[in-house]
Scaffold this motif. Sequence first.
Motif, PDB file in Angstrom:
ATOM      1  N   ASN A 121       0.848  -1.016   0.280  1.00 20.28           N
ATOM      2  CA  ASN A 121       0.004   0.110   0.134  1.00 20.28           C
ATOM      3  C   ASN A 121       1.186   1.295  -0.307  1.00 20.28           C
ATOM      4  O   ASN A 121       0.687   2.020   0.804  1.00 20.28           O
ATOM      5  CB  ASN A 121      -0.650  -0.086   1.456  1.00 20.28           C
TER       6      ASN A 121
ATOM      7  N   GLU B 194       0.501   4.121  -1.236  1.00 15.01           N
ATOM      8  CA  GLU B 194       0.947   5.536  -1.387  1.00 15.01           C
ATOM      9  C   GLU B 194      -1.138   5.690   0.219  1.00 15.01           C
ATOM     10  O   GLU B 194      -1.155   6.395  -0.283  1.00 15.01           O
ATOM     11  CB  GLU B 194      -0.644   5.906  -2.235  1.00 15.01           C
TER      12      GLU B 194
ATOM     13  N   VAL C  84      -2.905   4.262   0.594  1.00 18.88           N
ATOM     14  CA  VAL C  84      -4.842   4.108   0.614  1.00 18.88           C
ATOM     15  C   VAL C  84      -5.804   4.082   1.850  1.00 18.88           C
ATOM     16  O   VAL C  84      -5.091   3.093   2.390  1.00 18.88           O
ATOM     17  CB  VAL C  84      -5.203   3.226  -1.376  1.00 18.88           C
TER      18      VAL C  84
ATOM     19  N   PHE D 187      -7.910   6.455  -5.295  1.00 20.76           N
ATOM     20  CA  PHE D 187      -7.148   6.288  -5.629  1.00 20.76           C
ATOM     21  C   PHE D 187      -6.431   6.786  -7.037  1.00 20.76           C
ATOM     22  O   PHE D 187      -7.372   6.420  -7.257  1.00 20.76           O
ATOM     23  CB  PHE D 187      -5.881   5.765  -4.730  1.00 20.76           C
TER      24      PHE D 187
ATOM     25  N   ARG E  20      -1.426   2.731 -10.838  1.00 19.49           N
ATOM     26  CA  ARG E  20      -0.217   3.352 -11.886  1.00 19.49           C
ATOM     27  C   ARG E  20      -0.315   1.974 -12.696  1.00 19.49           C
ATOM     28  O   ARG E  20       0.757   1.943 -14.128  1.00 19.49           O
ATOM     29  CB  ARG E  20       1.082   3.323 -10.935  1.00 19.49           C
TER      30      ARG E  20
ATOM     31  N   ASP F 158       0.608  -1.820  -7.048  1.00 16.00           N
ATOM     32  CA  ASP F 158       0.034  -0.555  -6.762  1.00 16.00           C
ATOM     33  C   ASP F 158      -0.322  -1.537  -5.492  1.00 16.00           C
ATOM     34  O   ASP F 158       0.076  -2.557  -5.115  1.00 16.00           O
ATOM     35  CB  ASP F 158      -0.726  -0.998  -7.877  1.00 16.00           C
ATOM     36  N   ARG F 159      -1.518  -0.908  -4.997  1.00 18.76           N
ATOM     37  CA  ARG F 159      -1.734  -1.400  -3.930  1.00 18.76           C
ATOM     38  C   ARG F 159      -3.119  -3.285  -3.624  1.00 18.76           C
ATOM     39  O   ARG F 159      -2.922  -3.180  -4.592  1.00 18.76           O
ATOM     40  CB  ARG F 159      -3.144  -0.387  -3.425  1.00 18.76           C
TER      41      ARG F 159
END
Length: 384
Positions: A197, A199, A201, A316, A319, A324-325
């Motif tokens: 994770n 970023e 989120v 969010f 990418r 990514d998450r």
Amino acid sequence: MKGVLSERKTLHPHSIERRELPAAAGRAVRELASEIATTLDATLDDPAAAARTLTHPVLIEQIDARVGELPAEVRHAMRPPATAAGATIVGCLPLTDKEFGPTPPNWRDAARWSGVPAFRAHSFQFDLVMLLLARSAGEPFGWYGQQDGRLVNNIVPAAGHEHEQSGASSKTLLAPHTEDAFHPERAHLLMLGCLRNPELVGTTVASVRRVELSAAQRELLSTPTLPILPDVSYGGGHERLSTAPIPTLWSPAGPDEQTLRYDPAYTPLDDADPEFRTAYTQLTAELERVCVTAALAPGEVLLVDNDVAVHGRVPFTARYDGADRWLKRVNIRLPERPRRAGEADENGYGQRIVAPFRAAGALPVERGTQKWDVPNDRGTLEHS
């Protein structure tokens, strides 16, 4: 009416109960998962197939037989949330970002990659970690129409689904909801484990036991008025079945024991009278007021009491670069927890559960599946 929580939410980490696994207990979970994976490799003709489905009888037997070897601290940490927040963060399992390989582009590839030697050693082992933790809490189960019946679901953003109300979305707010609110066999506990994770989120959580409603509003919302329909991830076919009204709120022992079934995106609110809609709107506003956000870090697990709290996700920007998450999800049943007696008569819209941890013949696979003959044409999305 669209009832969704605001996208602007402050992170309140101290508003959610937090439990810490001792370092030795965290290592014990991972080591036992590794030992079980080794046993399966030596026992099964096609261990890759077992990794893709997680329902092979030998795998289930290994989890059941060996979960008792885990330190007592694990079972204690995995007990249901103990506060009015209806959610608990359990930390922290030892893991590193590099050990799982890239974030898969969708849940199908995630399941397939669990059987690929280059990724299987760790991705599959963490599936076993999730099953060991879930079995420490209760009975893990899945859905025949959800991610091909896999007991551990992968939640990753998928290109082309950015704006949908599903776990594959990213750019839109995932509306708060009771997981599988339409179904009498919905989970008592929802477990989300974080692999990645970057970023931070946030997963949103809002508890019905923190809302303020008048006695008249509670009475209206406790009266069976509207059905909750299956979400978009279940495809079509449910239109052929009857839709019985259900209560939004249910309290077996007063407001402190308040429970809810809530999914406004799939509740036909226009069919209700103005008084009910006003009460429902107030409930939505109150859930927004008490909403908190949990941004899980790798190795952390979020336990949500699915009878007490609704959950969602903030938007969010994915990418799609392999970083990514990535969450893993397990539904958990608590055999000792009763639900409203009237739910026994619900047909569940023909949706069936995968429950390999139940004793054979002890319970029906699904209420209503003998009465209704509905093909399983659930879609490929996720609503969590």
